[in-house]
Design a protein around this motif. Structure first.
Motif, PDB file in Angstrom:
ATOM      1  N   ARG A 106       2.923  11.274   0.211  1.00  0.00           N
ATOM      2  CA  ARG A 106       4.340  10.382  -0.126  1.00  0.00           C
ATOM      3  C   ARG A 106       3.768   8.816  -0.224  1.00  0.00           C
ATOM      4  O   ARG A 106       4.241   8.037  -1.161  1.00  0.00           O
ATOM      5  N   ASP A 107       2.798   8.516   0.947  1.00  0.00           N
ATOM      6  CA  ASP A 107       2.593   7.009   1.151  1.00  0.00           C
ATOM      7  C   ASP A 107       1.723   6.636  -0.068  1.00  0.00           C
ATOM      8  O   ASP A 107       1.939   5.671  -0.666  1.00  0.00           O
ATOM      9  N   LEU A 108       0.890   7.700  -0.547  1.00  0.00           N
ATOM     10  CA  LEU A 108      -0.090   7.017  -1.745  1.00  0.00           C
ATOM     11  C   LEU A 108       0.640   7.251  -2.953  1.00  0.00           C
ATOM     12  O   LEU A 108       0.506   6.250  -3.809  1.00  0.00           O
ATOM     13  N   VAL A 109       1.691   8.075  -3.323  1.00  0.00           N
ATOM     14  CA  VAL A 109       2.676   8.129  -4.449  1.00  0.00           C
ATOM     15  C   VAL A 109       3.351   6.996  -4.596  1.00  0.00           C
ATOM     16  O   VAL A 109       3.326   6.099  -5.451  1.00  0.00           O
ATOM     17  N   TRP A 110       4.007   6.417  -3.159  1.00  0.00           N
ATOM     18  CA  TRP A 110       4.940   5.462  -3.107  1.00  0.00           C
ATOM     19  C   TRP A 110       4.082   4.030  -3.579  1.00  0.00           C
ATOM     20  O   TRP A 110       4.224   3.225  -4.534  1.00  0.00           O
ATOM     21  N   TRP A 111       2.780   3.836  -3.049  1.00  0.00           N
ATOM     22  CA  TRP A 111       1.972   2.892  -3.222  1.00  0.00           C
ATOM     23  C   TRP A 111       1.574   2.726  -4.435  1.00  0.00           C
ATOM     24  O   TRP A 111       1.303   1.761  -5.194  1.00  0.00           O
ATOM     25  N   THR A 112       1.019   3.812  -5.025  1.00  0.00           N
ATOM     26  CA  THR A 112       0.631   3.765  -6.805  1.00  0.00           C
ATOM     27  C   THR A 112       1.859   3.234  -7.625  1.00  0.00           C
ATOM     28  O   THR A 112       1.447   2.698  -8.456  1.00  0.00           O
ATOM     29  N   LEU A 113       3.066   4.072  -7.366  1.00  0.00           N
ATOM     30  CA  LEU A 113       4.160   3.465  -8.207  1.00  0.00           C
ATOM     31  C   LEU A 113       4.548   2.148  -8.010  1.00  0.00           C
ATOM     32  O   LEU A 113       5.012   1.441  -9.017  1.00  0.00           O
ATOM     33  N   ARG A 114       4.374   1.433  -6.848  1.00  0.00           N
ATOM     34  CA  ARG A 114       4.851   0.029  -6.566  1.00  0.00           C
ATOM     35  C   ARG A 114       3.583  -0.951  -6.695  1.00  0.00           C
ATOM     36  O   ARG A 114       4.158  -1.973  -6.729  1.00  0.00           O
ATOM     37  N   TYR A 115       2.405  -0.383  -6.872  1.00  0.00           N
ATOM     38  CA  TYR A 115       1.440  -1.618  -6.989  1.00  0.00           C
ATOM     39  C   TYR A 115       1.776  -2.557  -7.927  1.00  0.00           C
ATOM     40  O   TYR A 115       1.377  -3.750  -7.696  1.00  0.00           O
TER      41      TYR A 115
END
Length: 156
Positions: A106-115
């Motif tokens: 979840r943290d990496l998916v969130w980070w990728t989408l928000r980058y």
């Protein structure tokens, strides 16, 4: 001109590590990842001061490829870089790569989408501020990346 300091930036899944490792071979340069400064051997996050100090020591060396974020130290790297490469493939491709590499975290998916919303402006500013002293390249497609890897930084 022989290039001896290359800065590579971009979001998760953009290909920073892959590109850095290939360019390190091509230019016979030591390769450093900002993630090495961010996380200790046990996978724990280091303090901001420790991260920044480690990245600044990397950038103070004579020869390097440094890939990764840590926008607090962008100015240190930009100031010394002879080439700055921003990898910016489409967000869905980056998300696919992150999921393939790390599974669903979840943290990496969130980070990728928000980058892009959080850091794309800082990445573009790094390119703009480096233009006076460094070759600045933005890669948005596989075709552009193939051209870079084939022809090299100097002729891009």
């Amino acid at each position: 001109m022989t290039i001896s300091r290359i800065m590579i930036i971009g979001g998760p899944g953009s290909g920073k590590t892959w590109v850095a490792s290939r360019l390190a071979e091509k230019y016979a340069l030591p390769f450093y990842s900002v993630d090495e400064a961010v996380w200790d051997r046990d996978g724990k996050l280091r303090s901001d001061d420790e991260i920044d100090g480690r990245v600044r020591r990397m950038a103070a060396k004579d020869r390097w490829i440094i890939e990764g974020g840590n926008t607090r130290t962008y100015a240190d790297r930009v100031q010394r870089a002879e080439a700055i490469i921003r990898l910016s493939p489409p967000r869905l491709l980056r998300l696919y790569r992150v999921l393939r590499r790390n599974g669903f975290r979840r943290d990496l998916v969130w980070w990728t989408l928000r980058y892009d919303g959080m850091f794309a402006g800082k990445d573009r500013n790094a390119l703009s501020s480096g233009r006076a002293t460094a070759k600045c390249i933005e890669i948005r497609s596989g075709r552009e990346l193939s051209r870079l890897m084939r022809s090299g930084i100097e002729s891009f």
